[in-house]
Design an enzyme around this catalytic site. Structure first.
Site, PDB file in Angstrom:
ATOM      1  N   ALA A  86      50.930  36.702  33.028  1.00 24.49           N
ATOM      2  CA  ALA A  86      50.199  35.882  34.014  1.00 24.49           C
ATOM      3  C   ALA A  86      50.346  36.462  35.410  1.00 24.49           C
ATOM      4  CB  ALA A  86      50.726  34.451  33.992  1.00 24.49           C
ATOM      5  N   ALA A  87      49.229  36.542  36.111  1.00 22.70           N
ATOM      6  CA  ALA A  87      49.246  37.057  37.486  1.00 22.70           C
ATOM      7  C   ALA A  87      47.905  36.761  38.126  1.00 22.70           C
ATOM      8  CB  ALA A  87      49.492  38.564  37.491  1.00 22.70           C
ATOM      9  N   THR A 128      52.173  47.184  36.685  1.00 24.89           N
ATOM     10  CA  THR A 128      51.054  48.087  36.905  1.00 24.89           C
ATOM     11  C   THR A 128      51.513  49.404  37.529  1.00 24.89           C
ATOM     12  OG1 THR A 128      49.089  48.349  38.303  1.00 24.89           O
ATOM     13  CG2 THR A 128      50.709  46.788  39.071  1.00 24.89           C
ATOM     14  N   ASP A 129      50.718  50.446  37.335  1.00 22.46           N
ATOM     15  CA  ASP A 129      51.030  51.724  37.986  1.00 22.46           C
ATOM     16  C   ASP A 129      50.813  51.658  39.498  1.00 22.46           C
ATOM     17  OD1 ASP A 129      48.234  51.618  37.953  1.00 22.46           O
ATOM     18  OD2 ASP A 129      47.965  53.558  36.967  1.00 22.46           O
ATOM     19  N   GLU A 130      50.125  50.589  39.958  1.00 19.86           N
ATOM     20  CA  GLU A 130      49.824  50.503  41.393  1.00 19.86           C
ATOM     21  C   GLU A 130      51.068  50.317  42.248  1.00 19.86           C
ATOM     22  OE1 GLU A 130      46.613  48.055  42.583  1.00 19.86           O
ATOM     23  OE2 GLU A 130      45.482  48.415  40.760  1.00 19.86           O
ATOM     24  N   TYR A 155      48.044  42.717  46.451  1.00 22.24           N
ATOM     25  CA  TYR A 155      48.273  42.591  45.001  1.00 22.24           C
ATOM     26  C   TYR A 155      49.426  43.478  44.543  1.00 22.24           C
ATOM     27  CZ  TYR A 155      47.775  43.879  40.086  1.00 22.24           C
ATOM     28  OH  TYR A 155      48.037  44.175  38.770  1.00 22.24           O
ATOM     29  N   LYS A 159      53.243  42.672  42.921  1.00 23.60           N
ATOM     30  CA  LYS A 159      53.689  43.158  41.601  1.00 23.60           C
ATOM     31  C   LYS A 159      54.982  43.962  41.763  1.00 23.60           C
ATOM     32  CE  LYS A 159      51.982  42.776  38.107  1.00 23.60           C
ATOM     33  NZ  LYS A 159      52.045  41.695  37.071  1.00 23.60           N
ATOM     34  N   LYS A 194      35.962  42.925  37.700  1.00 18.02           N
ATOM     35  CA  LYS A 194      36.560  44.259  37.622  1.00 18.02           C
ATOM     36  C   LYS A 194      35.473  45.327  37.464  1.00 18.02           C
ATOM     37  CE  LYS A 194      40.891  42.694  37.736  1.00 18.02           C
ATOM     38  NZ  LYS A 194      40.923  41.327  37.298  1.00 18.02           N
TER      39      LYS A 194
HETATM   40  P1  NAD Z   1      43.525  38.385  34.400  1.00 20.57           P
HETATM   41  O1  NAD Z   1      43.287  38.035  35.831  1.00 20.57           O
HETATM   42  O2  NAD Z   1      42.373  38.679  33.500  1.00 20.57           O
HETATM   43  O3  NAD Z   1      44.366  37.204  33.698  1.00 20.57           O
HETATM   44  C1  NAD Z   1      45.419  36.551  34.316  1.00 20.57           C
HETATM   45  C2  NAD Z   1      45.745  35.292  33.512  1.00 20.57           C
HETATM   46  O4  NAD Z   1      46.894  34.655  34.124  1.00 20.57           O
HETATM   47  C3  NAD Z   1      44.632  34.248  33.507  1.00 20.57           C
HETATM   48  O5  NAD Z   1      44.456  33.734  32.190  1.00 20.57           O
HETATM   49  C4  NAD Z   1      45.124  33.166  34.458  1.00 20.57           C
HETATM   50  O6  NAD Z   1      44.631  31.870  34.147  1.00 20.57           O
HETATM   51  C5  NAD Z   1      46.630  33.262  34.259  1.00 20.57           C
HETATM   52  N1  NAD Z   1      47.391  32.750  35.428  1.00 20.57           N
HETATM   53  C6  NAD Z   1      47.197  33.087  36.724  1.00 20.57           C
HETATM   54  N2  NAD Z   1      48.069  32.403  37.503  1.00 20.57           N
HETATM   55  C7  NAD Z   1      48.834  31.655  36.665  1.00 20.57           C
HETATM   56  C8  NAD Z   1      49.920  30.760  36.863  1.00 20.57           C
HETATM   57  N3  NAD Z   1      50.392  30.502  38.103  1.00 20.57           N
HETATM   58  N4  NAD Z   1      50.485  30.180  35.783  1.00 20.57           N
HETATM   59  C9  NAD Z   1      50.009  30.438  34.533  1.00 20.57           C
HETATM   60  N5  NAD Z   1      48.984  31.265  34.294  1.00 20.57           N
HETATM   61  C10 NAD Z   1      48.395  31.862  35.342  1.00 20.57           C
HETATM   62  O7  NAD Z   1      44.557  39.597  34.457  1.00 20.57           O
HETATM   63  P2  NAD Z   1      44.671  40.899  33.522  1.00 20.57           P
HETATM   64  O8  NAD Z   1      43.797  41.952  34.050  1.00 20.57           O
HETATM   65  O9  NAD Z   1      44.591  40.478  32.103  1.00 20.57           O
HETATM   66  O10 NAD Z   1      46.180  41.335  33.847  1.00 20.57           O
HETATM   67  C11 NAD Z   1      47.269  40.777  33.108  1.00 20.57           C
HETATM   68  C12 NAD Z   1      48.568  41.415  33.586  1.00 20.57           C
HETATM   69  O11 NAD Z   1      48.513  42.818  33.409  1.00 20.57           O
HETATM   70  C13 NAD Z   1      48.866  41.199  35.073  1.00 20.57           C
HETATM   71  O12 NAD Z   1      50.247  40.979  35.212  1.00 20.57           O
HETATM   72  C14 NAD Z   1      48.452  42.501  35.729  1.00 20.57           C
HETATM   73  O13 NAD Z   1      49.183  42.741  36.907  1.00 20.57           O
HETATM   74  C15 NAD Z   1      48.821  43.492  34.636  1.00 20.57           C
HETATM   75  N6  NAD Z   1      48.074  44.763  34.619  1.00 20.57           N
HETATM   76  C16 NAD Z   1      46.709  44.756  34.624  1.00 20.57           C
HETATM   77  C17 NAD Z   1      46.028  45.960  34.530  1.00 20.57           C
HETATM   78  C18 NAD Z   1      44.505  45.988  34.486  1.00 20.57           C
HETATM   79  O14 NAD Z   1      43.931  47.071  34.400  1.00 20.57           O
HETATM   80  N7  NAD Z   1      43.817  44.855  34.505  1.00 20.57           N
HETATM   81  C19 NAD Z   1      46.735  47.157  34.456  1.00 20.57           C
HETATM   82  C20 NAD Z   1      48.136  47.131  34.473  1.00 20.57           C
HETATM   83  C21 NAD Z   1      48.792  45.917  34.532  1.00 20.57           C
HETATM   84  O1  TDX Z   2      32.288  47.043  42.244  1.00 18.21           O
HETATM   85  C1  TDX Z   2      33.228  47.846  42.287  1.00 18.21           C
HETATM   86  N1  TDX Z   2      32.986  49.132  42.677  1.00 18.21           N
HETATM   87  C2  TDX Z   2      33.967  50.072  42.750  1.00 18.21           C
HETATM   88  O2  TDX Z   2      33.690  51.238  43.125  1.00 18.21           O
HETATM   89  C3  TDX Z   2      34.578  47.478  41.896  1.00 18.21           C
HETATM   90  C4  TDX Z   2      34.889  46.070  41.457  1.00 18.21           C
HETATM   91  C5  TDX Z   2      35.554  48.446  41.953  1.00 18.21           C
HETATM   92  N2  TDX Z   2      35.278  49.706  42.375  1.00 18.21           N
HETATM   93  C6  TDX Z   2      36.342  50.737  42.356  1.00 18.21           C
HETATM   94  C7  TDX Z   2      37.645  50.355  43.009  1.00 18.21           C
HETATM   95  C8  TDX Z   2      38.657  51.121  42.164  1.00 18.21           C
HETATM   96  O3  TDX Z   2      38.778  52.455  42.645  1.00 18.21           O
HETATM   97  O4  TDX Z   2      36.646  50.943  40.966  1.00 18.21           O
HETATM   98  C9  TDX Z   2      38.048  51.162  40.762  1.00 18.21           C
HETATM   99  C10 TDX Z   2      38.601  50.108  39.821  1.00 18.21           C
HETATM  100  O5  TDX Z   2      38.555  48.868  40.501  1.00 18.21           O
HETATM  101  P1  TDX Z   2      39.155  47.518  39.856  1.00 18.21           P
HETATM  102  O6  TDX Z   2      38.509  47.253  38.553  1.00 18.21           O
HETATM  103  O7  TDX Z   2      39.109  46.468  40.908  1.00 18.21           O
HETATM  104  O8  TDX Z   2      40.644  47.960  39.505  1.00 18.21           O
HETATM  105  P2  TDX Z   2      41.893  48.490  40.394  1.00 18.21           P
HETATM  106  O9  TDX Z   2      41.782  48.050  41.801  1.00 18.21           O
HETATM  107  O10 TDX Z   2      42.067  49.934  40.090  1.00 18.21           O
HETATM  108  O11 TDX Z   2      43.077  47.627  39.700  1.00 18.21           O
HETATM  109  C11 TDX Z   2      43.112  47.444  38.262  1.00 18.21           C
HETATM  110  O12 TDX Z   2      44.026  48.332  37.659  1.00 18.21           O
HETATM  111  C12 TDX Z   2      45.389  48.114  37.896  1.00 18.21           C
HETATM  112  C13 TDX Z   2      43.464  46.011  37.906  1.00 18.21           C
HETATM  113  O13 TDX Z   2      42.535  45.122  38.520  1.00 18.21           O
HETATM  114  C14 TDX Z   2      44.867  45.681  38.314  1.00 18.21           C
HETATM  115  O14 TDX Z   2      45.215  44.367  37.873  1.00 18.21           O
HETATM  116  C15 TDX Z   2      45.799  46.673  37.664  1.00 18.21           C
HETATM  117  O15 TDX Z   2      47.107  46.472  38.122  1.00 18.21           O
END
Ligand code: NAD
Ligand code: TDX
Length: 339
Positions: A86-87, A128-130, A155, A159, A194
């Protein structure tokens, strides 16, 4: 010798979000001896439909906040592990309004760690790698577990803070914790805010895709199912107190990914808008996952990015009712940001 932990009853926080729900499906499909309690607040990013249809005797949903210590006291006892997804997860939102990020990502992690400590529960932290900041495009280096923390956005700084809490709770209180830092995920059920789903659903709704800045920022893409198998591997065989980086050698710049999407959807590769850049936009992420591969023997299954992208496009094309409601509100938020 690597110790094997066989979890019977796990809590998955954020299990109604993108990566969490894919992990829940992965556990149901591959580990029949494990019951999952999903704890999710159902924010704008959480959707109960993401886990609908899974067997009731395998998956239970508790709607609630990870910051609610009383609720954690009720549900954590009886479980043998917490897997914390969750995040607040979207960089652009964190720039517009950081407060929920501090609360959920930092305070929420603190509350879960305290619960893991009180009830002596194994804890795995999804990060995350960020947290490592960014790399120059021509830098031969990739991130490793030794790379110093240098987060750029609200963000990623929250993290990073949460990762440091986990390390401290392990060292000081002996919480049985592991951490994984994964690169950018793609696949089904990703929110339309995203990058990849936004561009696919823009094309499906007749809106031109939007590319930030010069489009040359690099992300290291991994299919969400590979993230799930890596997390399961670390949860069950990872060394307590350790951090593992998860990545699948998927570096690509945004322009290339967008042109792939346009071409696969039968559009002209130049049929998109350049929009203003994200403030503080990280240039490049790149993961070296040697530790996870050599120590725990993990390998990714989805190595053909274009094939994974094609299937992701098909999923969004076939599941319009899943994303149509969120699309309008998401684009209104972007409109306000000029993106
Ligand atoms: P997401 O935003 O799709 O989902 C987040 C979920 O957490 C949602 O279901 C939301 O309702 C729940 N949530 C938010 N706040 C909450 C709270 N206070 N209590 C309980 N639930 C809550 O996110 P995601 O992209 O699936 O990312 C999940 C995890 O993976 C995060 O920790 C994120 O940092 C990490 N992560 C994401 C990526 C990526 O590419 N998306 C990459 C590396 C790590
Ligand atoms: O409309 C867009 N146009 C665009 O050029 C959007 C939404 C994004 N971008 C770019 C920004 C980034 O360089 O695309 C790349 C990816 O963007 P996002 O999907 O917002 O991801 P990013 O910011 O890289 O972060 C994601 O990866 C690491 C996840 O959202 C994070 O939760 C995770 O930790």
């Amino acid at each position: 010798m690597v110790e094997v932990f066989a979890p019977r009853n796990i809590i998955v926080t954020g299990g109604c979000g993108f990566i969490g729900s894919n992990f829940v499906r992965y556990v149901v499909a591959n580990h029949p001896g494990t019951h999952v309690t999903v704890l999710d607040k159902l924010t704008y990013a959480g959707n109960r439909e993401n886990i609908a249809g899974l067997p009731r005797d395998r998956v239970e949903l508790v709607v609630g906040d990870i910051c609610d210590a009383d609720l954690l006291d009720k549900i954590v006892p009886g479980h043998d592990a917490i897997v914390h997804y969750a995040a607040e997860s979207h960089n652009d939102n964190s720039i517009a309004d950081p407060e929920p990020f501090v609360r959920t990502n930092v305070e929420g992690t603190y509350r879960l760690l305290e619960a893991a400590r009180r009830y002596d529960v194994r804890y795995h932290h999804i990060s995350t790698d960020e947290v490592y900041g960014d790399l120059a495009l021509d830098d031969p280096a990739r991130f490793t577990e030794e790379t110093p923390y240098r987060p750029s956005s609200p963000y990623s700084s929250t993290k990073a803070a949460s990762d440091l809490l986990v390390r401290a709770w392990h060292r000081t209180y002996g919480v049985r914790a592991t951490i994984s830092n994964c690169s950018n995920n793609y696949g089904p059920y990703q929110h339309v805010e995203k990058f990849i789903p936004r561009q696919i659903t823009n094309i499906l709704t007749g809106v031109r895709p939007k590319l930030y800045g010069d489009g040359l920022n690099v992300r290291d893409w991994i299919h969400t199912d590979d993230h799930s198998s890596a997390v399961w591997t670390i949860l069950t065989r990872g060394r307590i107190g350790e951090t593992y980086l998860i990545g699948a050698d998927g570096e690509r710049n945004n322009l290339t990914v967008l042109r792939d999407i346009l071409e696969m959807m039968g559009r002209n590769p130049d049929d998109f808008d350049w929009v203003r850049d994200r403030p503080g936009h990280d240039r490049r992420y790149a993961i070296d996952s040697t530790k996870l591969r050599t120590e725990l023997g993990w390998t990714p299954g989805h190595t053909d990015f274009r094939e994974g992208l094609r299937r992701t496009i098909a999923w969004y094309s076939e599941n319009r009712q899943w994303w149509e409601k969120a699309k309008e509100a998401t684009e209104a938020r972007y409109e306000a940001q000029g993106r």
